[in-house]
Design a protein around this motif. Structure first.
Motif, PDB file in Angstrom:
ATOM      1  N   ARG A 160     -44.920  50.415  34.757  1.00 43.82           N
ATOM      2  CA  ARG A 160     -45.801  49.577  35.212  1.00 43.82           C
ATOM      3  C   ARG A 160     -45.194  48.464  35.702  1.00 43.82           C
ATOM      4  NH1 ARG A 160     -49.684  51.971  31.734  1.00 43.82           N
ATOM      5  NH2 ARG A 160     -51.551  50.785  31.539  1.00 43.82           N
ATOM      6  N   LEU A 161     -46.036  47.432  36.804  1.00 38.89           N
ATOM      7  CA  LEU A 161     -45.620  46.893  37.643  1.00 38.89           C
ATOM      8  C   LEU A 161     -46.719  45.734  38.097  1.00 38.89           C
ATOM      9  CD1 LEU A 161     -44.411  50.306  39.595  1.00 38.89           C
ATOM     10  CD2 LEU A 161     -43.230  47.918  40.506  1.00 38.89           C
TER      11      LEU A 161
ATOM     12  N   ALA B 244     -50.904  45.292  41.375  1.00 34.88           N
ATOM     13  CA  ALA B 244     -50.648  45.813  40.036  1.00 34.88           C
ATOM     14  C   ALA B 244     -50.313  47.574  40.274  1.00 34.88           C
ATOM     15  CB  ALA B 244     -51.329  46.050  38.543  1.00 34.88           C
ATOM     16  N   TYR B 245     -48.605  48.635  39.967  1.00 33.88           N
ATOM     17  CA  TYR B 245     -49.213  49.502  39.911  1.00 33.88           C
ATOM     18  C   TYR B 245     -48.420  50.193  38.334  1.00 33.88           C
ATOM     19  CZ  TYR B 245     -48.848  49.306  45.018  1.00 33.88           C
ATOM     20  OH  TYR B 245     -49.842  49.413  45.862  1.00 33.88           O
ATOM     21  N   ILE B 246     -49.243  51.832  38.600  1.00 33.66           N
ATOM     22  CA  ILE B 246     -48.562  52.902  37.388  1.00 33.66           C
ATOM     23  C   ILE B 246     -47.709  53.722  38.229  1.00 33.66           C
ATOM     24  CG2 ILE B 246     -48.921  54.447  35.732  1.00 33.66           C
ATOM     25  CD1 ILE B 246     -51.659  52.029  34.931  1.00 33.66           C
TER      26      ILE B 246
ATOM     27  N   ILE C  75     -49.880  54.608  41.216  1.00 32.39           N
ATOM     28  CA  ILE C  75     -51.768  53.931  41.972  1.00 32.39           C
ATOM     29  C   ILE C  75     -51.268  52.587  42.087  1.00 32.39           C
ATOM     30  CG2 ILE C  75     -52.900  56.746  40.891  1.00 32.39           C
ATOM     31  CD1 ILE C  75     -53.726  55.172  38.426  1.00 32.39           C
ATOM     32  N   GLY C  76     -52.026  52.619  42.419  1.00 37.06           N
ATOM     33  CA  GLY C  76     -52.278  50.330  42.507  1.00 37.06           C
ATOM     34  C   GLY C  76     -52.370  50.231  44.268  1.00 37.06           C
TER      35      GLY C  76
ATOM     36  N   ASP D 269     -50.462  45.361  28.264  1.00 36.96           N
ATOM     37  CA  ASP D 269     -51.273  45.670  29.140  1.00 36.96           C
ATOM     38  C   ASP D 269     -52.118  46.509  28.199  1.00 36.96           C
ATOM     39  OD1 ASP D 269     -50.393  44.818  31.030  1.00 36.96           O
ATOM     40  OD2 ASP D 269     -49.032  47.340  31.652  1.00 36.96           O
TER      41      ASP D 269
ATOM     42  N   LEU E 190     -53.262  44.567  33.467  1.00 35.69           N
ATOM     43  CA  LEU E 190     -52.312  44.255  33.261  1.00 35.69           C
ATOM     44  C   LEU E 190     -52.435  43.286  33.269  1.00 35.69           C
ATOM     45  CD1 LEU E 190     -52.651  47.312  35.297  1.00 35.69           C
ATOM     46  CD2 LEU E 190     -50.138  46.928  35.516  1.00 35.69           C
TER      47      LEU E 190
ATOM     48  N   PRO F  79     -55.111  41.726  37.179  1.00 36.20           N
ATOM     49  CA  PRO F  79     -55.846  43.213  38.031  1.00 36.20           C
ATOM     50  C   PRO F  79     -55.762  44.032  37.497  1.00 36.20           C
ATOM     51  CG  PRO F  79     -52.981  43.223  37.895  1.00 36.20           C
ATOM     52  CD  PRO F  79     -53.935  41.227  36.777  1.00 36.20           C
TER      53      PRO F  79
ATOM     54  N   LEU G 229     -56.827  48.248  37.576  1.00 35.40           N
ATOM     55  CA  LEU G 229     -56.466  49.490  38.253  1.00 35.40           C
ATOM     56  C   LEU G 229     -57.426  50.518  37.708  1.00 35.40           C
ATOM     57  CD1 LEU G 229     -55.515  51.131  40.676  1.00 35.40           C
ATOM     58  CD2 LEU G 229     -53.397  51.186  38.315  1.00 35.40           C
TER      59      LEU G 229
ATOM     60  N   ARG H 119     -59.103  54.511  38.179  1.00 28.38           N
ATOM     61  CA  ARG H 119     -59.560  55.914  37.572  1.00 28.38           C
ATOM     62  C   ARG H 119     -61.168  56.516  37.392  1.00 28.38           C
ATOM     63  NH1 ARG H 119     -55.270  59.988  36.957  1.00 28.38           N
ATOM     64  NH2 ARG H 119     -54.494  57.756  34.888  1.00 28.38           N
TER      65      ARG H 119
ATOM     66  N   LEU I   3     -60.670  55.609  42.920  1.00 27.31           N
ATOM     67  CA  LEU I   3     -59.297  55.117  42.528  1.00 27.31           C
ATOM     68  C   LEU I   3     -59.554  53.103  42.924  1.00 27.31           C
ATOM     69  CD1 LEU I   3     -56.359  54.471  41.006  1.00 27.31           C
ATOM     70  CD2 LEU I   3     -55.719  55.054  43.973  1.00 27.31           C
ATOM     71  N   GLN I   4     -59.414  52.507  41.892  1.00 28.69           N
ATOM     72  CA  GLN I   4     -60.013  51.520  42.737  1.00 28.69           C
ATOM     73  C   GLN I   4     -59.111  49.809  41.869  1.00 28.69           C
ATOM     74  OE1 GLN I   4     -63.954  49.949  41.421  1.00 28.69           O
ATOM     75  NE2 GLN I   4     -63.892  48.209  40.575  1.00 28.69           N
ATOM     76  N   ILE I   5     -58.586  49.428  42.240  1.00 31.22           N
ATOM     77  CA  ILE I   5     -58.052  47.831  41.990  1.00 31.22           C
ATOM     78  C   ILE I   5     -59.116  46.698  42.268  1.00 31.22           C
ATOM     79  CG2 ILE I   5     -57.009  47.324  44.634  1.00 31.22           C
ATOM     80  CD1 ILE I   5     -55.526  45.999  41.369  1.00 31.22           C
TER      81      ILE I   5
END
Lengths: 176, 193
Positions: free
Chosen positions: A34-35, A101-103, A121-122, B55, B127, B137, B139, B141, B154-156
């Motif tokens: 997780r980033l 943000a990425y997972i 995804i992110g 998170d 997160l 952020p 994130l 789905r 999918l959305q940020i």
């Protein structure tokens, strides 16, 4: 299936060139990373990159992505890659306090009978720019994965953070 | 300790299940914090969110009575500016949509991917929610699936507050739209032993 913390970069100092997860325990079924990251280069958008097992064996990996920028969508692929590269992150010219943000999920990371598939995804939203993305990567090796190196174009901005988790295959359900 | 409450067409309130506390250790880094069982809910919220996780993850599986939009709002009982970039598929085309700046609310369904009258499933990650120097952020789905139609997205999103998040609410926007049944669960993701 349960999820367990393995290691963290903690809050990185500004300009950190890379973060390594070494000696990854070989006791889980899958890995999740997780980033929340940002690059220091003088652009709105840059990328993060990943090298597996010190880029060994090198040069035979591939990737695909599907990306949206708020108006259009794009998809592409690359082959013969030595690293996984391209997921978008905000950089120094993005709005202050914005982090991507990425997972990232790495399935069957220690299985020596098959090559390894990654999925991330992110993205980041900059209040008028940015991208949301699905990335996949083939680490075209049957070697168990024991190390991961994360980096960006120029360096991580201060406060960037990467957390590594292990996912078990035990029968305790999380409900998620 | 009450950490959540619900506003529904039939008003009710809830508390954290004691059984969740018992499971904290057994379930590793992903810990159930609170749950809402829908009963015609127009809104539901998570408050007094513990600040000892890295998170948050919210899993929503709700049966909606009407096509509607679901938004997150009232972050910390305030009105921070929100925005999003999304990627949407409807079975025929893929599109991308952006909301540049929206006061107080972060839609997690979009005009191109609304909730359907039926089952709508979300997994939403917030997160670094306790960080006091970064925007937050979000994130998400989402899948709304019916025979022959439906969408996935999918959305940020970004919530422009540097304050740690202690409260947020979900809303189907008006009293004509609500989750007749289903469940929403808030999880904490731990970093560290």
């Amino acid at each position: 299936m349960t999820m367990h913390f393995i290691a963290t970069s903690g809050a990185m100092t500004n300009g950190t060139v890379a973060h390594d997860f070494n000696s990854i325990p070989q006791t889980f079924q899958h890995l999740q990373v997780r980033l929340t990251v940002r690059d220091t280069a003088a652009f709105v958008q840059r990328s993060w990159f990943l090298e597996v097992n010190g880029n060994s064996p090198s040069g035979s990996n591939s990737q695909h992505y599907l990306s949206g920028d708020g108006s259009g969508v794009g998809s592409s692929n690359a082959v013969n890659q030595g690293r996984w590269g391209g997921p978008a992150v905000p950089a120094a010219s993005a709005s202050a306090n914005v982090f991507g943000a990425y997972i990232l999920d790495i399935l069957d990371y220690r299985d020596t009978n098959k090559t390894k598939t990654f999925r991330a995804i992110g993205g980041f939203d900059n209040g008028g720019s940015g991208a949301v993305e699905i990335y996949s990567y083939l680490y075209n090796s049957t070697n168990a994965i024991s190390s991961l190196r994360f980096y960006t174009n120029q360096g991580f901005a201060g406060g960037s953070r990467i957390d590594l988790y292990g996912i078990t295959s035990n029968p305790v359900a999380t409900g998620a | 300790m009450s950490i959540l409450s619900m506003k529904s067409t039939s008003i009710s309130t809830g508390t954290k299940s004691s059984s969740f506390w018992d499971q904290d250790t057994a379930q590793g880094a992903m810990v159930p914090i609170a749950t809402v069982n829908f009963n015609n809910n127009v809104t539901f919220n998570f408050g007094q969110i513990p600040q000892n996780y890295q998170d948050l993850m919210i899993v929503i599986n709700g049966y909606s009575n009407n096509a509607a939009v679901l938004v997150m709002d009232d972050f910390n009982l305030g009105s921070p500016t929100c925005s999003y970039t999304s990627l949407i598929s409807n079975g025929t085309t893929v599109t991308s949509e952006r909301l540049g700046a929206n006061t107080a609310a972060l839609p997690v369904t979009t005009s191109a991917s609304p909730n359907i009258a039926g089952v709508n499933s979300f997994i939403i990650h917030v997160l670094n929610y306790t960080n006091s120097t970064t925007f937050k952020p979000v994130l998400s789905r989402k899948v709304s699936e019916t025979s022959g139609s439906g969408t996935q997205s999918l959305q940020i999103g970004m919530v422009q507050t540097t304050a740690p998040l202690t409260y947020f609410k979900f809303s189907t926007q008006n009293g004509a739209n609500f989750f007749t049944r289903g469940v929403a669960t808030l999880y904490g993701i731990k970093a560290g032993a």
